[in-house]
Design a protein around this motif. Structure first.
Motif, mmCIF file in Angstrom:
data_model
loop_
_atom_site.group_PDB
_atom_site.id
_atom_site.type_symbol
_atom_site.label_atom_id
_atom_site.label_comp_id
_atom_site.label_asym_id
_atom_site.label_seq_id
_atom_site.Cartn_x
_atom_site.Cartn_y
_atom_site.Cartn_z
ATOM 1 N N MET A 1 10.818 -9.747 61.098
ATOM 2 C CA MET A 1 12.057 -9.464 60.385
ATOM 3 C C MET A 1 12.380 -10.628 59.450
ATOM 4 S SD MET A 1 15.840 -9.001 61.953
ATOM 5 C CE MET A 1 17.178 -9.559 60.942
ATOM 6 N N LEU A 2 12.716 -10.327 58.194
ATOM 7 C CA LEU A 2 12.954 -11.376 57.200
ATOM 8 C C LEU A 2 14.397 -11.879 57.290
ATOM 9 C CD1 LEU A 2 11.052 -9.943 54.099
ATOM 10 C CD2 LEU A 2 10.267 -11.595 55.817
ATOM 11 N N LEU A 3 14.580 -13.152 56.858
ATOM 12 C CA LEU A 3 15.899 -13.781 56.869
ATOM 13 C C LEU A 3 16.450 -13.844 55.450
ATOM 14 C CD1 LEU A 3 15.010 -16.882 59.118
ATOM 15 C CD2 LEU A 3 16.005 -14.713 59.868
ATOM 16 N N THR A 4 17.768 -13.682 55.323
ATOM 17 C CA THR A 4 18.392 -13.877 54.010
ATOM 18 C C THR A 4 18.335 -15.366 53.675
ATOM 19 O OG1 THR A 4 20.587 -14.320 54.880
ATOM 20 C CG2 THR A 4 20.008 -11.998 54.492
ATOM 21 N N ILE A 5 18.607 -15.682 52.404
ATOM 22 C CA ILE A 5 18.562 -17.088 51.995
ATOM 23 C C ILE A 5 19.595 -17.909 52.761
ATOM 24 C CG2 ILE A 5 20.146 -16.825 50.022
ATOM 25 C CD1 ILE A 5 18.266 -18.771 48.481
ATOM 26 N N GLY A 6 20.743 -17.275 53.085
ATOM 27 C CA GLY A 6 21.786 -17.972 53.846
ATOM 28 C C GLY A 6 21.313 -18.278 55.259
ATOM 29 N N GLU A 7 20.697 -17.267 55.890
ATOM 30 C CA GLU A 7 20.213 -17.461 57.265
ATOM 31 C C GLU A 7 19.085 -18.497 57.300
ATOM 32 O OE1 GLU A 7 21.011 -12.883 58.874
ATOM 33 O OE2 GLU A 7 19.156 -13.389 57.812
ATOM 34 N N ALA A 31 9.323 -14.960 51.016
ATOM 35 C CA ALA A 31 8.327 -13.961 51.414
ATOM 36 C C ALA A 31 8.500 -12.698 50.576
ATOM 37 C CB ALA A 31 8.480 -13.651 52.905
ATOM 38 N N ARG A 32 9.750 -12.427 50.174
ATOM 39 C CA ARG A 32 9.996 -11.225 49.385
ATOM 40 C C ARG A 32 11.217 -11.454 48.505
ATOM 41 N NH1 ARG A 32 12.283 -6.005 49.173
ATOM 42 N NH2 ARG A 32 13.847 -6.387 50.771
ATOM 43 N N VAL A 33 11.142 -10.954 47.290
ATOM 44 C CA VAL A 33 12.311 -10.983 46.416
ATOM 45 C C VAL A 33 12.670 -9.528 46.095
ATOM 46 C CG1 VAL A 33 13.259 -11.757 44.208
ATOM 47 C CG2 VAL A 33 11.592 -13.180 45.421
ATOM 48 N N ASP A 34 13.915 -9.157 46.396
ATOM 49 C CA ASP A 34 14.343 -7.783 46.117
ATOM 50 C C ASP A 34 14.291 -7.551 44.618
ATOM 51 O OD1 ASP A 34 16.297 -5.475 47.602
ATOM 52 O OD2 ASP A 34 16.296 -5.604 45.394
ATOM 53 N N PRO A 35 13.487 -6.526 44.192
ATOM 54 C CA PRO A 35 13.298 -6.328 42.752
ATOM 55 C C PRO A 35 14.591 -5.910 42.046
ATOM 56 C CG PRO A 35 12.222 -4.582 44.014
ATOM 57 C CD PRO A 35 12.694 -5.590 45.000
ATOM 58 N N LEU A 36 15.511 -5.296 42.767
ATOM 59 C CA LEU A 36 16.750 -4.843 42.137
ATOM 60 C C LEU A 36 17.803 -5.936 42.084
ATOM 61 C CD1 LEU A 36 17.091 -1.229 43.603
ATOM 62 C CD2 LEU A 36 16.493 -1.906 41.253
ATOM 63 N N THR A 37 18.049 -6.576 43.231
ATOM 64 C CA THR A 37 19.136 -7.562 43.305
ATOM 65 C C THR A 37 18.661 -8.974 42.999
ATOM 66 O OG1 THR A 37 18.731 -7.970 45.645
ATOM 67 C CG2 THR A 37 20.266 -6.199 45.090
ATOM 68 N N GLY A 38 17.354 -9.216 43.145
ATOM 69 C CA GLY A 38 16.836 -10.572 42.996
ATOM 70 C C GLY A 38 17.083 -11.430 44.225
ATOM 71 N N TYR A 39 17.638 -10.845 45.284
ATOM 72 C CA TYR A 39 17.878 -11.615 46.505
ATOM 73 C C TYR A 39 16.559 -12.084 47.105
ATOM 74 C CZ TYR A 39 22.781 -10.083 46.542
ATOM 75 O OH TYR A 39 24.083 -9.854 46.231
ATOM 76 N N ARG A 40 16.596 -13.310 47.636
ATOM 77 C CA ARG A 40 15.395 -13.887 48.260
ATOM 78 C C ARG A 40 15.441 -13.687 49.769
ATOM 79 N NH1 ARG A 40 16.864 -17.003 43.869
ATOM 80 N NH2 ARG A 40 15.206 -17.987 42.661
ATOM 81 N N PHE A 41 14.288 -13.343 50.344
ATOM 82 C CA PHE A 41 14.158 -13.192 51.801
ATOM 83 C C PHE A 41 12.986 -14.044 52.296
ATOM 84 C CE2 PHE A 41 16.309 -9.435 50.272
ATOM 85 C CZ PHE A 41 17.375 -9.309 51.172
#
Ligand code: MG
Length: 370
Positions: A1-7, A31-41
């Protein structure tokens, strides 16, 4: 399970801002960048690398270097961190010396109003000798009213190298001796150190010039240990394994530090002074005037007192004549000229394996008013 940048930031101790920067630098991509929001995981498995990055940042390591270290296997990474830290300590040592000099220099400025320079007279002598084994003398020595210097040349052009080093400094003696018959305190101490540093740079460039004009002289260089007087202060410049000693109150102090491999091993506790004296690589210099860019000399101010006796000498003396014998001659022989003769005689009595040079100066007190 991936963590948000905050976590992930919370778990790794790195701020989201730092994580975004490390991503842009390719140091710690998510590990992954959401293509829509640009959020980092981030993957929890990335925490180990993030922790290493955080620790290396606390060491002050630059990011580009951290990226290299993070990609190394653990053993190589350990070596890289050790090498980085050795460099930091070396740089800090240079900065510490500079800070000491500045504190000293500014303190003197503060008291300069109350303490006009009280020029001291020195009696001096210098002598250099080929010794009994070498075919030529690559040492050079000089003593004058304002300057004392020895240089020990090495390589095929060792003799011109040591002569060039002394020549660069001799100009200072002439300049200092030219003011009001030498009775003025000469130039201010800070200016003196700058002048001395320039002279050392010129000496180094002269050595480089020798090597460039004659390729057969590649690998030449010289040590340089010298003192320039101004008023009651003297400035000391030193690079290599020639030495300066001070005889004061009956005690003999070595006031320079050899720039040799064995001395650095003694400093690190890896070698005893006795082992250093017989080490096969005892003459290997870490620093010398060799025309290179890193030929940094030690520079510092020193307060001279009436009654002080200074000795500058090349390793042709100290490698052969034990400290107590040097001490005995300096304490017993009144005339500088006779003292340098006796010291050189001791080196030759010990086999004279190397060129040997000595310069002695006695501080005899205030100069008479003009
Ligand atoms: Mg020598």
């Amino acid at each position: 399970m991936l963590l948000t940048i905050g976590e992930f930031g919370h778990a790794s101790g790195l701020s989201p801002k730092a994580l975004r920067l490390y991503d842009e630098l390719g140091l710690l991509p998510p590990a992954r960048v959401d293509p829509l929001t640009g959020y980092r995981f981030y993957d929890p498995a990335q925490l180990e690398r993030a922790g290493l990055v955080a620790w290396l940042r606390r060491l002050g390591m630059p990011l580009a270097r951290i990226r290299v270290v993070c990609d190394l296997a653990p053993g190589a990474a350990a070596a890289a961190v050790a090498a980085y830290w050795a460099q930091v300590e070396s740089d800090t040592g240079v900065r510490r010396d500079l800070a000491t000099f500045l504190v000293d220099h500014l303190s003197r400025k503060d008291t300069a109003m109350d303490r006009p320079g009280t020029p001291l007279t020195i009696r001096y002598a210098a002598l250099t000798d080929t010794g009994l084994i070498r075919e030529s003398n690559q040492d050079a020595a000089y003593a004058g009213a304002r300057l004392l210097a020895v240089a020990d040349g090495f390589g095929a052009g060792g003799a011109p190298a040591s002569a060039a080093a002394i020549d660069a400094l001799r100009r200072l003696d002439l300049a200092a001796g030219g003011d009001a018959a030498g009775t003025q305190p000469g130039v201010p101490a800070g200016t003196l150190l700058n002048t001395l540093e320039n002279a050392v740079r010129q000496a180094n460039e002269a050595v480089r010039g020798l090597a460039e004009t004659d390729p057969s002289l590649q690998g030449l260089g010289t040590t340089l240990t010298a003192m320039v007087w101004t008023g009651s202060q003297l400035a000391l410049v030193h690079i290599g394994d020639s030495r300066a000693y001070l005889l004061r109150g009956g005690e003999l102090f070595q006031i320079t530090h050899d720039h040799t491999l064995v001395q650095s091993m003694v400093d690190d506790g890896r070698l005893s002074p006795g082992e250093a004296a017989s080490h096969p690589q005892r003459t290997l210099l870490l620093r010398a005037l060799d025309g290179g860019d890193t030929a940094a000399a030690d520079l510092r101010l020193h307060d001279a007192l009436p009654g002080d006796r200074y000795l500058l000498c090349s390793d042709g003396l100290t490698a052969v004549v034990p400290g107590p014998d040097i001490h005995r001659v300096l304490a017993a022989v009144t005339e500088p000229e006779q003292a340098v003769r006796e010291l050189i005689a001791l080196a030759n009595a010990g086999g004279g394996p190397d060129n040997v040079s000595c310069a002695v100066a006695d501080v005899v007190g205030d100069e008479p008013a003009p």
